[in-house]
Scaffold this motif. Structure first.
Motif, PDB file in Angstrom:
ATOM      1  N   SER A  85      -7.159  -6.230   4.071  1.00 57.74           N
ATOM      2  CA  SER A  85      -6.833  -6.549   5.517  1.00 57.74           C
ATOM      3  C   SER A  85      -5.586  -5.973   6.194  1.00 57.74           C
ATOM      4  CB  SER A  85      -6.747  -8.027   5.754  1.00 57.74           C
ATOM      5  OG  SER A  85      -7.985  -8.770   5.358  1.00 57.74           O
ATOM      6  N   LEU A  86      -5.306  -4.719   5.944  1.00 60.43           N
ATOM      7  CA  LEU A  86      -4.076  -3.864   6.114  1.00 60.43           C
ATOM      8  C   LEU A  86      -3.890  -3.944   7.474  1.00 60.43           C
ATOM      9  CD1 LEU A  86      -4.445  -1.241   3.395  1.00 60.43           C
ATOM     10  CD2 LEU A  86      -2.469  -2.736   3.699  1.00 60.43           C
ATOM     11  N   LYS A  87      -2.539  -3.856   7.953  1.00 65.91           N
ATOM     12  CA  LYS A  87      -2.154  -3.792   9.257  1.00 65.91           C
ATOM     13  C   LYS A  87      -1.202  -2.760   9.645  1.00 65.91           C
ATOM     14  CE  LYS A  87      -1.958  -8.828   9.313  1.00 65.91           C
ATOM     15  NZ  LYS A  87      -0.987 -10.168   9.426  1.00 65.91           N
ATOM     16  N   PRO A  88      -1.078  -2.002  10.743  1.00 66.67           N
ATOM     17  CA  PRO A  88      -0.262  -0.863  10.892  1.00 66.67           C
ATOM     18  C   PRO A  88       0.973  -1.023  10.624  1.00 66.67           C
ATOM     19  CG  PRO A  88      -1.773  -1.245  12.957  1.00 66.67           C
ATOM     20  CD  PRO A  88      -2.076  -2.472  11.926  1.00 66.67           C
ATOM     21  N   GLU A  89       1.668  -2.406  10.686  1.00 67.37           N
ATOM     22  CA  GLU A  89       2.891  -2.910  10.105  1.00 67.37           C
ATOM     23  C   GLU A  89       3.150  -2.856   8.593  1.00 67.37           C
ATOM     24  OE1 GLU A  89       1.105  -4.486  12.291  1.00 67.37           O
ATOM     25  OE2 GLU A  89       1.241  -6.847  11.930  1.00 67.37           O
ATOM     26  N   ASP A  90       1.979  -2.670   7.592  1.00 64.28           N
ATOM     27  CA  ASP A  90       2.242  -2.388   6.510  1.00 64.28           C
ATOM     28  C   ASP A  90       2.445  -0.965   6.206  1.00 64.28           C
ATOM     29  OD1 ASP A  90      -0.545  -4.671   6.144  1.00 64.28           O
ATOM     30  OD2 ASP A  90       1.622  -5.134   5.769  1.00 64.28           O
ATOM     31  N   THR A  91       2.463   0.015   7.121  1.00 63.88           N
ATOM     32  CA  THR A  91       2.845   1.298   6.716  1.00 63.88           C
ATOM     33  C   THR A  91       4.385   1.533   6.166  1.00 63.88           C
ATOM     34  OG1 THR A  91       1.491   2.156   8.549  1.00 63.88           O
ATOM     35  CG2 THR A  91       3.117   3.456   7.853  1.00 63.88           C
ATOM     36  N   ALA A  92       4.174   2.098   5.117  1.00 62.62           N
ATOM     37  CA  ALA A  92       5.475   2.461   4.613  1.00 62.62           C
ATOM     38  C   ALA A  92       5.441   2.934   3.145  1.00 62.62           C
ATOM     39  CB  ALA A  92       6.253   0.646   4.025  1.00 62.62           C
ATOM     40  N   VAL A  93       6.541   3.446   2.596  1.00 64.18           N
ATOM     41  CA  VAL A  93       6.500   3.920   1.123  1.00 64.18           C
ATOM     42  C   VAL A  93       6.381   2.979   0.264  1.00 64.18           C
ATOM     43  CG1 VAL A  93       7.633   5.458  -0.670  1.00 64.18           C
ATOM     44  CG2 VAL A  93       7.671   6.128   1.773  1.00 64.18           C
ATOM     45  N   TYR A  94       5.467   2.613  -0.680  1.00 67.00           N
ATOM     46  CA  TYR A  94       5.624   1.603  -1.602  1.00 67.00           C
ATOM     47  C   TYR A  94       6.110   1.970  -3.056  1.00 67.00           C
ATOM     48  CZ  TYR A  94       2.970  -1.372   1.468  1.00 67.00           C
ATOM     49  OH  TYR A  94       2.669  -2.158   2.799  1.00 67.00           O
ATOM     50  N   TYR A  95       6.887   0.978  -3.504  1.00 77.17           N
ATOM     51  CA  TYR A  95       7.628   1.456  -4.786  1.00 77.17           C
ATOM     52  C   TYR A  95       7.190   0.237  -5.728  1.00 77.17           C
ATOM     53  CZ  TYR A  95      10.625   4.448  -1.958  1.00 77.17           C
ATOM     54  OH  TYR A  95      10.919   5.327  -1.248  1.00 77.17           O
TER      55      TYR A  95
END
Length: 122
Positions: A85-95
């Motif tokens: 259920s991804l949202k645009p606000e989940d956009t990021a670099v994930y570490y």
């Protein structure tokens, strides 16, 4: 030393899913809790999820609870982050990061991967 390499990032539409993986090498992996963090442009790096060394306990940021699931397979030295259920606000670099303690604060993590980009389009 623990070396971490993330994979699985990419571009997905809102409502879709992605599965990130964190492959570890080096010391005994089960001795380390692993956390996932993310950093969006212009924002500070923030905690997303964490799992203890043996996978018994997990913790999630409020913003992802109920949508993301962290798991690990110590036989494969792997930690996964299933993102639904991804949202645009989940956009990021994930570490992904590793620590011998149990923590949600990034400064307590000793080892870090290079990050993988996740972009969620609206």
């Amino acid at each position: 030393q623990v070396q971490l390499v993330e994979s699985g990032g990419g571009l997905v539409q809102a409502g879709g899913s992605l599965r990130l993986s964190c492959a570890a090498s080096g010391r005994i992996f089960s001795n380390y809790a692993v956390g996932w963090f993310r950093q969006a442009p212009g924002k500070e790096r923030e905690f997303v999820a964490a799992i203890t060394g043996r996978g018994v306990t997990t913790d999630y940021a409020a913003s992802v609870k109920g949508r993301f699931i962290v798991s690990r397979d110590n036989a494969k030295n792997m930690v996964n982050l299933q993102m639904n259920s991804l949202k645009p606000e989940d956009t990021a670099v994930y570490y992904c990061a590793a620590t011998k303690t149990w923590a949600t604060r990034l400064r307590l993590y000793d080892y870090w991967g290079q990050g993988t980009q996740v972009t969620v389009s609206s």
